[in-house]
Write an enzyme that holds these catalytic residues in place. Structure first.
Site, PDB file in Angstrom:
ATOM      1  N   CYS A 104     -18.155   7.730 -17.971  1.00 56.69           N
ATOM      2  CA  CYS A 104     -17.547   8.287 -16.766  1.00 56.69           C
ATOM      3  C   CYS A 104     -16.050   8.429 -17.006  1.00 56.69           C
ATOM      4  O   CYS A 104     -15.424   7.503 -17.538  1.00 56.69           O
ATOM      5  CB  CYS A 104     -17.803   7.355 -15.583  1.00 56.69           C
ATOM      6  SG  CYS A 104     -17.127   7.964 -14.027  1.00 56.69           S
ATOM      7  N   HIS A 146     -25.666  10.880 -11.438  1.00 55.11           N
ATOM      8  CA  HIS A 146     -24.412  10.162 -11.693  1.00 55.11           C
ATOM      9  C   HIS A 146     -23.300  10.707 -10.779  1.00 55.11           C
ATOM     10  O   HIS A 146     -22.569   9.939 -10.138  1.00 55.11           O
ATOM     11  CB  HIS A 146     -24.031  10.304 -13.166  1.00 55.11           C
ATOM     12  CG  HIS A 146     -22.690   9.733 -13.520  1.00 55.11           C
ATOM     13  ND1 HIS A 146     -22.535   8.611 -14.310  1.00 55.11           N
ATOM     14  CD2 HIS A 146     -21.425  10.127 -13.175  1.00 55.11           C
ATOM     15  CE1 HIS A 146     -21.241   8.343 -14.420  1.00 55.11           C
ATOM     16  NE2 HIS A 146     -20.542   9.256 -13.757  1.00 55.11           N
ATOM     17  N   GLU A 147     -23.206  12.046 -10.713  1.00 50.94           N
ATOM     18  CA  GLU A 147     -22.156  12.648  -9.881  1.00 50.94           C
ATOM     19  C   GLU A 147     -22.417  12.378  -8.400  1.00 50.94           C
ATOM     20  O   GLU A 147     -21.492  12.105  -7.631  1.00 50.94           O
ATOM     21  CB  GLU A 147     -22.061  14.163 -10.133  1.00 50.94           C
ATOM     22  CG  GLU A 147     -21.734  14.550 -11.572  1.00 50.94           C
ATOM     23  CD  GLU A 147     -20.556  13.777 -12.158  1.00 50.94           C
ATOM     24  OE1 GLU A 147     -19.650  13.400 -11.401  1.00 50.94           O
ATOM     25  OE2 GLU A 147     -20.562  13.554 -13.384  1.00 50.94           O
ATOM     26  N   HIS A 150     -21.109   9.178  -7.133  1.00 46.98           N
ATOM     27  CA  HIS A 150     -19.663   9.157  -6.868  1.00 46.98           C
ATOM     28  C   HIS A 150     -19.364   9.444  -5.392  1.00 46.98           C
ATOM     29  O   HIS A 150     -18.373   8.948  -4.852  1.00 46.98           O
ATOM     30  CB  HIS A 150     -18.943  10.222  -7.713  1.00 46.98           C
ATOM     31  CG  HIS A 150     -18.578   9.764  -9.091  1.00 46.98           C
ATOM     32  ND1 HIS A 150     -17.655   8.773  -9.318  1.00 46.98           N
ATOM     33  CD2 HIS A 150     -18.984  10.189 -10.314  1.00 46.98           C
ATOM     34  CE1 HIS A 150     -17.511   8.598 -10.630  1.00 46.98           C
ATOM     35  NE2 HIS A 150     -18.320   9.440 -11.257  1.00 46.98           N
TER      36      HIS A 150
HETATM   37 NI    NI Z   1     -18.535   9.599 -13.347  1.00 50.45          NI
END
Ligand code: NI
Length: 199
Positions: A104, A146-147, A150
């Site tokens: 990341c 993953h995004e 966030h």
């Molecule tokens: Ni990330």
């Protein structure tokens, strides 16, 4: 060319909190379109394969992803078509899970061995505010999740099940010299950018 924002890294309170949805009225504004361009610019500049708005200090449920083969940080990753996701939702996820080495831009110098659903069904808006729906499998499903994390302030180290599955990024270059089966059989055998169906 838009200005390049600095990356926000782990430890920043705004990065680690849930982000607010984008209002419909904001979508058409030049300011919003400029922010999107800035996000894309930052992803390319920092050599990410995805980036979320809070990583550049923009409090909004927005991310983009895409891989032009080959990616410098994930040379084994397949190409992924570029796309923006605004106010995205994950509407379904497979029970089957897969593992991958994640990194990341907001957690510099580290990689983690993370388990996530193999396939997902998602919904959101594109850069023009048009609804978009997609089913993702493979590495694209991995990057998308993953995004998406966030946007809820979740960084991948929170998804790592064992301490030994969080390693410095440089050691991935020595993967072939690791002791057999360390830090787990799947982790030892899987280069960044690929998926594995076992831990
Ligand atoms: Ni990330």
């Amino acid at each position: 060319m838009s200005t390049l924002p600095p990356l926000v890294i782990i430890g920043d309170a705004d990065l680690m909190r849930p982000q607010p949805a984008v209002e419909n009225a904001a979508l058409d504004t030049p300011q919003f379109q400029q922010k999107l361009e800035q996000l894309r610019h930052a992803m390319v500049h920092y050599q990410g394969i995805g980036i979320a708005a809070p990583q550049i200090g923009w409090a909004a449920r927005v991310f983009c992803l895409g891989i032009d083969n080959p990616s410098s940080r994930y040379p084994q990753a397949p190409a992924i078509e570029f796309g923006f996701w605004i106010n995205p939702e994950m509407t379904a996820a497979s029970r089957k899970t897969v593992w991958a080495w994640e990194g990341c831009l907001s957690v510099p110098g580290m990689r983690g061995w993370v388990e996530r659903p193999a396939e997902i069904q998602v919904y959101g808006l594109d850069e023009r505010g048009q609804p978009r729906e997609a089913r993702f499998a493979g590495f694209a499903a991995r990057v998308w999740q993953h995004e998406f994390d966030h946007l809820d302030g979740v960084l991948y180290p929170q998804r790592v099940s064992h301490g030994r599955w969080l390693v410095p990024e440089v050691t991935l270059q020595n993967q072939h010299t690791w002791p057999s089966g360390w830090p787990s059989p799947g982790a030892a055998a899987t280069p960044p950018g690929q998926l594995c169906d076992r831990a």
